[in-house]
Scaffold this motif. Structure first.
Motif, PDB file in Angstrom:
ATOM      1  N   GLU A 263      -7.507  -6.600   6.706  1.00 40.31           N
ATOM      2  CA  GLU A 263      -6.517  -5.861   7.502  1.00 40.31           C
ATOM      3  C   GLU A 263      -6.197  -6.593   8.804  1.00 40.31           C
ATOM      4  N   ALA A 264      -7.226  -7.173   9.432  1.00 37.45           N
ATOM      5  CA  ALA A 264      -6.985  -7.908  10.682  1.00 37.45           C
ATOM      6  C   ALA A 264      -6.121  -9.143  10.410  1.00 37.45           C
ATOM      7  N   THR A 265      -6.360  -9.794   9.279  1.00 33.16           N
ATOM      8  CA  THR A 265      -5.583 -10.998   8.929  1.00 33.16           C
ATOM      9  C   THR A 265      -4.127 -10.621   8.677  1.00 33.16           C
ATOM     10  N   ALA A 266      -3.921  -9.558   7.924  1.00 35.50           N
ATOM     11  CA  ALA A 266      -2.554  -9.117   7.607  1.00 35.50           C
ATOM     12  C   ALA A 266      -1.816  -8.732   8.892  1.00 35.50           C
ATOM     13  N   LYS A 267      -2.524  -8.029   9.766  1.00 32.96           N
ATOM     14  CA  LYS A 267      -1.909  -7.590  11.030  1.00 32.96           C
ATOM     15  C   LYS A 267      -1.483  -8.798  11.855  1.00 32.96           C
ATOM     16  N   HIS A 268      -2.392  -9.776  11.972  1.00 33.67           N
ATOM     17  CA  HIS A 268      -2.058 -10.971  12.741  1.00 33.67           C
ATOM     18  C   HIS A 268      -0.859 -11.696  12.137  1.00 33.67           C
ATOM     19  N   ALA A 269      -0.852 -11.767  10.805  1.00 29.13           N
ATOM     20  CA  ALA A 269       0.241 -12.498  10.140  1.00 29.13           C
ATOM     21  C   ALA A 269       1.546 -11.718  10.181  1.00 29.13           C
ATOM     22  N   GLY A 270       1.480 -10.440  10.549  1.00 31.06           N
ATOM     23  CA  GLY A 270       2.687  -9.623  10.597  1.00 31.06           C
ATOM     24  C   GLY A 270       3.118  -9.137   9.217  1.00 31.06           C
ATOM     25  N   LEU A 271       2.118  -8.923   8.346  1.00 32.75           N
ATOM     26  CA  LEU A 271       2.426  -8.442   6.991  1.00 32.75           C
ATOM     27  C   LEU A 271       1.886  -7.023   6.800  1.00 32.75           C
ATOM     28  N   PRO A 272       2.729  -6.099   6.308  1.00 31.78           N
ATOM     29  CA  PRO A 272       2.221  -4.747   6.038  1.00 31.78           C
ATOM     30  C   PRO A 272       1.240  -4.773   4.873  1.00 31.78           C
ATOM     31  N   MET A 273       0.336  -3.789   4.811  1.00 31.28           N
ATOM     32  CA  MET A 273      -0.702  -3.800   3.775  1.00 31.28           C
ATOM     33  C   MET A 273      -0.122  -3.657   2.358  1.00 31.28           C
ATOM     34  N   ASP A 274       1.098  -3.148   2.233  1.00 39.61           N
ATOM     35  CA  ASP A 274       1.653  -3.074   0.868  1.00 39.61           C
ATOM     36  C   ASP A 274       2.087  -4.447   0.353  1.00 39.61           C
ATOM     37  N   LYS A 275       1.996  -5.465   1.209  1.00 40.86           N
ATOM     38  CA  LYS A 275       2.237  -6.839   0.744  1.00 40.86           C
ATOM     39  C   LYS A 275       0.932  -7.630   0.628  1.00 40.86           C
ATOM     40  N   VAL A 276      -0.177  -6.922   0.614  1.00 39.49           N
ATOM     41  CA  VAL A 276      -1.484  -7.596   0.570  1.00 39.49           C
ATOM     42  C   VAL A 276      -2.230  -7.150  -0.685  1.00 39.49           C
ATOM     43  N   TYR A 277      -2.762  -8.109  -1.439  1.00 36.46           N
ATOM     44  CA  TYR A 277      -3.516  -7.745  -2.635  1.00 36.46           C
ATOM     45  C   TYR A 277      -4.994  -7.577  -2.267  1.00 36.46           C
ATOM     46  N   VAL A 278      -5.536  -6.407  -2.582  1.00 35.18           N
ATOM     47  CA  VAL A 278      -6.933  -6.105  -2.242  1.00 35.18           C
ATOM     48  C   VAL A 278      -7.668  -5.624  -3.492  1.00 35.18           C
ATOM     49  N   ASN A 279      -8.760  -6.265  -3.829  1.00 28.58           N
ATOM     50  CA  ASN A 279      -9.624  -5.755  -4.917  1.00 28.58           C
ATOM     51  C   ASN A 279     -11.105  -5.845  -4.555  1.00 28.58           C
ATOM     52  N   VAL A 280     -11.386  -6.071  -3.256  1.00 28.86           N
ATOM     53  CA  VAL A 280     -12.780  -6.173  -2.813  1.00 28.86           C
ATOM     54  C   VAL A 280     -13.537  -4.874  -3.106  1.00 28.86           C
ATOM     55  N   ASP A 281     -12.817  -3.758  -3.165  1.00 20.15           N
ATOM     56  CA  ASP A 281     -13.454  -2.470  -3.475  1.00 20.15           C
ATOM     57  C   ASP A 281     -14.112  -2.495  -4.859  1.00 20.15           C
ATOM     58  N   ARG A 282     -13.550  -3.254  -5.807  1.00 20.71           N
ATOM     59  CA  ARG A 282     -14.068  -3.254  -7.186  1.00 20.71           C
ATOM     60  C   ARG A 282     -14.950  -4.457  -7.524  1.00 20.71           C
ATOM     61  N   PHE A 283     -14.808  -5.542  -6.756  1.00 20.24           N
ATOM     62  CA  PHE A 283     -15.560  -6.754  -7.114  1.00 20.24           C
ATOM     63  C   PHE A 283     -16.488  -7.260  -6.014  1.00 20.24           C
ATOM     64  N   GLY A 284     -16.432  -6.688  -4.811  1.00 17.19           N
ATOM     65  CA  GLY A 284     -17.206  -7.241  -3.710  1.00 17.19           C
ATOM     66  C   GLY A 284     -16.719  -8.648  -3.389  1.00 17.19           C
TER      67      GLY A 284
END
Ligand code: UT7
Length: 328
Positions: A263-284
């Protein structure tokens, strides 16, 4: 905008069947699902069976990729494998993969850049193709981190998982491919995330087994801060080198270590979270494998489609960090 030299041709991935939840850790360690979810975003991770090797997982990811692209192992002229958790220290993991895959015409070597290894591997592949040393390169990242983590250390054990992901790098013919990349390192900070024992300076002995120095040690908070700063720096550099701005990016696929870092990286880059792929919740955190596993999922679920612009960014032990802009 630069015309790409190489493209990423297809994806493949493999993750072990066994999903291990946070509750399983809370039964054996002083931790809780709530702490792990709040501090990391991780809910579960995949754990390889004892007989499921790093090479097996790399092979499964590679075979899926080759099948999808209608290629045979003999079509590969190079295998680049990124890992920090090989099955054995010598020879390279890539050579073991070359053997079990039956890639008879391929050169094979490992890239050791920890969580940044897949992006380093893609850049090396780009260079080999630009120099006309290779034509069809398998870049695969495979990790069996559960074999090198200390199951008694709550500060690291809850973070990692196993898996593999792969792509083919070949000359671009259609304007698709790598538009820009950026790689850095800072070895002066190595001891914030490392395996102290088991190598030449501390060869295996009884003390090593007792003090657990064979396993991953991490100063979590310091690594966290460095990851946030370095991934922000890397996003800026890749975008600048590609002559693009954040608004041009359709999807960010970051290394999956911690949702707060993402989230901090996306914020710095100026990208909303709906443009970020996240699967750390399922794979660590699957180290080098995290980006190619996420890339494969994004393609398979239709989140990433041809024509999109993609930003990769990673940070890991070394320290190493890197980023890449890709026309998909
Ligand atoms: O893959 C590339 C590199 N790796 C990373 O990017 C990981 C970077 N680091 C992180 O993601 C975070 O630093 C962690 C998730 C590892 C830790 O989160 P944190 O918010 O930085 O926690 P902390 O290390 O500052 O520890 C806070 C407290 C400590 O207790 P005290 O000293 O405040 O009493 C820890 O002992 O949390 C404790 N703690 C835990 N408590 C419950 C550490 N691990 C756990 C745990 N369960 N699993």
């Amino acid at each position: 905008m630069k015309r790409p030299i190489v493209e990423l041709w297809g994806t493949g991935c493999y993750t072990p069947q066994r999903a291990m939840t946070n509750e399983e850790f809370s039964k054996r360690l002083d931790t809780s699902d709530q702490w792990i979810v709040e501090r990391t975003g991780i809910r579960e991770r995949r754990v390889a069976e004892p007989n499921e090797s790093n090479a097996c997982m790399a092979k499964a990811a590679a075979e899926q990729l080759l099948r999808r692209n209608g290629l045979a192992p003999s079509d590969l002229d190079t295998i680049i494998l990124a890992t920090c958790s090989p099955d054995r220290l010598l020879p390279s993991q890539a050579c073991d993969l070359q053997a079990i895959l039956g890639a008879k015409s391929a050169a094979a070597f490992d890239v050791g850049a920890a969580c940044t290894g897949f992006l380093y591997g893609l850049s090396v592949a780009e260079g080999l193709i630009a120099a006309e040393q290779a034509k069809t390169i398998l870049v695969v990242a495979s990790e069996k981190l559960t074999s090198i983590m200390d199951w008694t250390d709550r500060a690291t054990a809850v973070l990692f998982g196993d898996g593999a992901g792969a792509t083919i790098v070949r000359r671009s013919t259609n304007g698709r491919g790598i538009l820009a990349s950026y790689m850095r390192s800072d070895g002066t900070l190595a001891e914030l995330l490392y395996r102290p024992g088991g190598g030449g300076t501390h060869p295996p002995d009884e003390a090593l087994l007792k003090d657990h120095s064979y396993y991953i040690k991490m100063a979590g908070r310091e690594v966290f801060k460095a990851a946030v700063l370095s991934m922000a720096d890397a996003c800026d550099h890749a975008l600048e080198r590609a002559g693009l701005v954040a608004a041009d990016i359709d999807l960010l696929i970051p290394h999956q270590a911690n949702t707060r870092i993402i989230e901090a990286t996306a914020k710095h880059a100026g990208l909303p979270m709906d443009k970020v792929y996240v699967n750390v919740d399922r794979f660590g955190n699957t180290s080098a494998a995290s980006i190619p596993i996420a890339l494969d999922e994004a393609v398979q679920c239709g989140r990433l489609v041809p024509g999109m612009k993609l930003l990769f960014v990673a940070f890991g032990a070394g320290f190493t960090w890197a980023s890449m802009v890709v026309q998909w």
